[in-house]
Write a protein that holds these residues in place. Structure first.
Motif, PDB file in Angstrom:
ATOM      1  N   ARG A   1       0.840  -1.197   0.000  1.00  0.00           N
ATOM      2  CA  ARG A   1       0.000   0.000   0.000  1.00  0.00           C
ATOM      3  C   ARG A   1       0.875   1.247   0.000  1.00  0.00           C
ATOM      4  NH1 ARG A   1      -2.186  -0.311   5.113  1.00  0.00           N
ATOM      5  NH2 ARG A   1      -0.991  -2.219   5.386  1.00  0.00           N
ATOM      6  N   LEU A   2       0.389   2.280  -0.614  1.00  0.00           N
ATOM      7  CA  LEU A   2       1.003   3.606  -0.465  1.00  0.00           C
ATOM      8  C   LEU A   2      -0.017   4.477   0.253  1.00  0.00           C
ATOM      9  CD1 LEU A   2       2.648   4.262  -3.958  1.00  0.00           C
ATOM     10  CD2 LEU A   2       3.814   3.624  -1.840  1.00  0.00           C
ATOM     11  N   ARG A   3       0.395   5.006   1.403  1.00  0.00           N
ATOM     12  CA  ARG A   3      -0.504   5.857   2.164  1.00  0.00           C
ATOM     13  C   ARG A   3      -0.190   7.297   1.789  1.00  0.00           C
ATOM     14  NH1 ARG A   3      -1.377   8.260   7.357  1.00  0.00           N
ATOM     15  NH2 ARG A   3      -3.252   7.440   8.369  1.00  0.00           N
ATOM     16  N   VAL A   4      -1.158   7.974   1.205  1.00  0.00           N
ATOM     17  CA  VAL A   4      -0.979   9.369   0.802  1.00  0.00           C
ATOM     18  C   VAL A   4      -1.758  10.226   1.796  1.00  0.00           C
ATOM     19  CG1 VAL A   4      -1.145  11.005  -1.108  1.00  0.00           C
ATOM     20  CG2 VAL A   4      -0.937   8.556  -1.594  1.00  0.00           C
ATOM     21  N   SER A   5      -1.041  11.023   2.591  1.00  0.00           N
ATOM     22  CA  SER A   5      -1.660  11.783   3.684  1.00  0.00           C
ATOM     23  C   SER A   5      -1.471  13.267   3.471  1.00  0.00           C
ATOM     24  CB  SER A   5      -1.005  11.429   5.025  1.00  0.00           C
ATOM     25  OG  SER A   5      -1.184  10.078   5.309  1.00  0.00           O
ATOM     26  N   ALA A   6      -2.568  13.997   3.514  1.00  0.00           N
ATOM     27  CA  ALA A   6      -2.482  15.452   3.364  1.00  0.00           C
ATOM     28  C   ALA A   6      -2.991  16.133   4.622  1.00  0.00           C
ATOM     29  CB  ALA A   6      -3.299  15.906   2.158  1.00  0.00           C
ATOM     30  N   LYS A   7      -2.355  17.228   4.979  1.00  0.00           N
ATOM     31  CA  LYS A   7      -2.795  18.076   6.082  1.00  0.00           C
ATOM     32  C   LYS A   7      -3.484  19.273   5.457  1.00  0.00           C
ATOM     33  CE  LYS A   7      -0.819  19.027  10.582  1.00  0.00           C
ATOM     34  NZ  LYS A   7       0.412  18.989  11.361  1.00  0.00           N
TER      35      LYS A   7
END
Lengths: 454, 454
Positions: free
Chosen positions: B257-263
């Motif tokens: 998995r690639l976890r793409v996290s944005a704030k």
């Protein structure tokens, strides 16, 4: 006895300081004082990644199990981030209620790793650079064809007077230290594999040399199906108050367990304490008891079938293969489990299992008669001793007023052409996955009861 | 805003007390005060099983992640056993350093479940029996055809003035309570599935109503099958250094998995940050990318089959029903999944699937030709568009020099009478459960690729 065991692994004499090393001469090995009595440990896990939920705290579980096995009481675990002020506050609280403080995490080479220096600062003791640690880290880097990074030098700083708890596989050593006569501190890196090895190779021998491990805690888990947690707890209420062994109920996924834990000087002695209680609990529970520890309903059914040299096939509708999967989780299940039919669509119930189309139309796929015909059909076609079937409404859709979500029929066909069915109302609130799980287990449980009582 | 959202779910007026109930009339809903500022939370997990190391503290990780996502600071986690004196000491410490106290565990019906009464005792507030809770528990038991045990009555006792945090799937409600203006307490049962649901359905809306979650961390998980973690990480190396959104690889159970996290200040703003990166990552990965977030290979295959109005049947040997189970985890899968045959014993491969006995004898059950005949057999007999089969050696026993543990063949029969097979060597070290899991997923992945590229 002191800590000679591991002092041999990294000792100042074995790894003489290189002439250029600016370290003061290492302190003479501390002769640690015997532990005071009473005594308990506190586990303190340091790491902002734990506070962010990035990782599971497996280290706390490992240390908890280990302390229980050694018989070291342990009443608190604390998690705190990489923050010196908050860590100091945690230490202050811990030394007011425990005598052994076990730290994991924060021993690495990066600036946010500050467990060791914060502990030293709390007890107002200076850090000293240990040339033997520098030597050890240098050698480990050389082994991998690398040169030690300047930042690793930080890992050679330990509180004056502390002993090294060597790390055979990593660069971060731990310490064992008595900053005060009544307080013993262990530090471990947060990397589980390193921590486990250090614990087993050095901390356990030391703790045993201090008289721990004389009394161990040993447990057996008794497993029940077909009874709720509260009903079982009421039946065995008087046992829940026993001092040794203790009996505690747990519940989850349709199953109830009683954990029977004995404190004794050996596993055999603990088993002697547990055996009579286990026997009584089994007698009280009767057929609701199905196994211990790693037993599953599928493994218990498998043992019974293997013993009677009988075979089983399954016909699954709402579980879609889950019952077969449970049975085949067990290596060697091919001895008694021959296979089955996933009759998800009604055409498969008719075509492959011989379910009567008129009964399907009249009573619906989720009915006792269809469950029974599925069980007979799969038993006959696969030529097995037993046929076990499941048809139901797992939801969340597909329920009606008369046939709500959670309505499940189990069919069981046996060797003397007998066939029976069982109706369950698992309710709508459990959700699809849990309804399927308890349906498959309820099917196995009915076969188990039949095999035990025929 | 108060806590009206869940007050509606179990409210005193919706479930009037039966006349016989000895409960005092429930308190009027509390209008909770806004949180003071600054504010932080402490997670307090109650349970001797945690101190014994019987279970991993997944609840702490879940809550930690959730707090991080909401932007609520959280500096400490404490674990304490089922002991009122020690729990009170923990509360005393917690209220000195945090304003939101989140408890898990100790809400069950048995005598060692004492979280709620200990909290009430600490704040010197009496417990009151809530008839609406009694009503709710009684209904839940009735749904399952059972009668409430007397011991469950204990779960209806909550501190005077506390609000109920309803538990849709279990009997133990939680509470939300401000015993002092600056302290807000949440309690949750220790059973993870119940706790998660209660957190998401009631705690999160409440916390958001209090102004939390203004700057959120929002993530999307991109899922890949058929490529290793390091290979994928190398392909997308430059993305792993991005500041916002961040991209991080995870691997487990054969999947990457690639976890793409944005704030960002809103979910929509975070999605705007993530969308272009997600698009680029998908382009780089090609067919190895299969879905996002809660997608599974089974759900993606299901969407494709539904779109093309085609149907599927399965023939399983070593997975024993696991492939069918994966497909039927999805509600509505009966639209395209018709069922299958668990041909664990060779007699079932011949009898129900029409596998050629001579080929079985000559090539063995674990062979490309048998996989293909299984796929064709199930497709033909169940009259589906596609037939998918698995035969292999899941171990730990049954391997030979030429056919080692981990050797698996997937057969795929399609609409134009074409049939193909795929050979896998999953290796011996993964263990039986993982070999079965990756086998079922590899089968689905082959069908997925076929559906996308035909």
């Amino acid at each position: 006895m002191g800590i000679g065991h591991w002092a041999l692994i990294i000792s100042p004499s074995a790894s003489p300081a290189p002439p250029a090393a600016p370290a003061p001469s290492p302190p003479a090995p501390n002769s640690l004082l015997p532990f005071p009595n009473p005594m308990s440990a506190e586990i303190i896990c340091v790491g902002t990644e734990l506070l962010l939920g990035d990782i599971l705290n497996g280290n706390a579980q490992f240390l908890a199990q280990q302390l229980a096995q050694l018989g070291i009481p342990h009443y608190y675990q604390t998690v705190v981030g990489d923050n010196p002020e908050r860590l100091k506050q945690v230490i202050e609280i811990a030394i007011s209620r425990a005598q052994i403080l076990i730290f994991t995490g924060g021993l690495g080479p990066t600036p946010d790793d500050l467990t060791c220096e914060t502990i030293a600062d709390f007890f107002k003791v200076p850090l000293v650079e240990r040339s033997d640690i520098i030597e050890d880290i240098t050698q480990k880097f050389a082994q991998r064809g690398r040169v030690m990074s300047p930042s690793n030098r930080k890992q050679a700083l330990i509180p004056q007077g502390a002993e090294i708890l060597p790390n055979p596989t990593g660069t971060a050593p731990g310490i064992i230290w008595q900053p005060r006569p009544e307080i013993t501190i262990f530090t471990f890196p947060g990397i589980p594999s390193e921590m486990h090895l250090m614990w087993e190779e050095t901390a356990v021998p030391f703790l045993k040399s201090q008289g721990w491990g004389k009394e161990i805690i040993y447990s057996r888990s008794l497993k029940f199906w077909g009874i709720g947690e509260s009903a079982l707890a009421e039946k065995v209420a008087s046992y829940l108050k026993l001092p040794n062994p203790t009996v505690a109920p747990y519940a989850g996924k349709g199953e109830v367990r009683l954990r029977v834990s004995a404190k004794a000087t050996s596993e055999a002695a603990a088993e002697d304490l547990i055996a009579p209680i286990e026997k009584q609990l089994k007698e009280i529970a009767g057929l609701d008891f199905y196994g211990v520890n790693n037993d599953t309903l599928a493994s218990v059914v498998g043992q019974l079938l293997r013993a009677s040299k009988e075979t089983l096939s399954v016909a699954e509708s709402c579980t879609g293969g889950g019952l077969g999967q449970m049975l085949t989780e067990i290596s060697g299940s091919s001895d008694y489990f021959w296979g089955g039919v996933i009759s998800y669509d009604n055409s498969v119930k008719v075509g492959l299992l011989g379910v009567n189309q008129e009964d399907l139309d009249k009573f619906g796929a989720v009915s006792a008669i269809v469950a029974e015909q599925m069980a007979v059909g799969v038993k006959t076609r696969l030529a097995t001793t037993w046929g076990l079937s499941i048809t139901g409404i797992a939801g969340p859709n597909g329920g009606t007023d008369t046939k709500p979500v959670g309505l499940v029929y189990i069919g069981l066909a046996g060797p003397k052409d007998e066939v029976t069915s069982f109706e369950y109302q698992f309710g709508t609130v459990r959700g699809r996955a849990l309804i399927r799980h308890v349906s498959a287990n309820a099917a196995l449980d009915n076969l188990r009861r039949k095999l035990l009582t025929r």
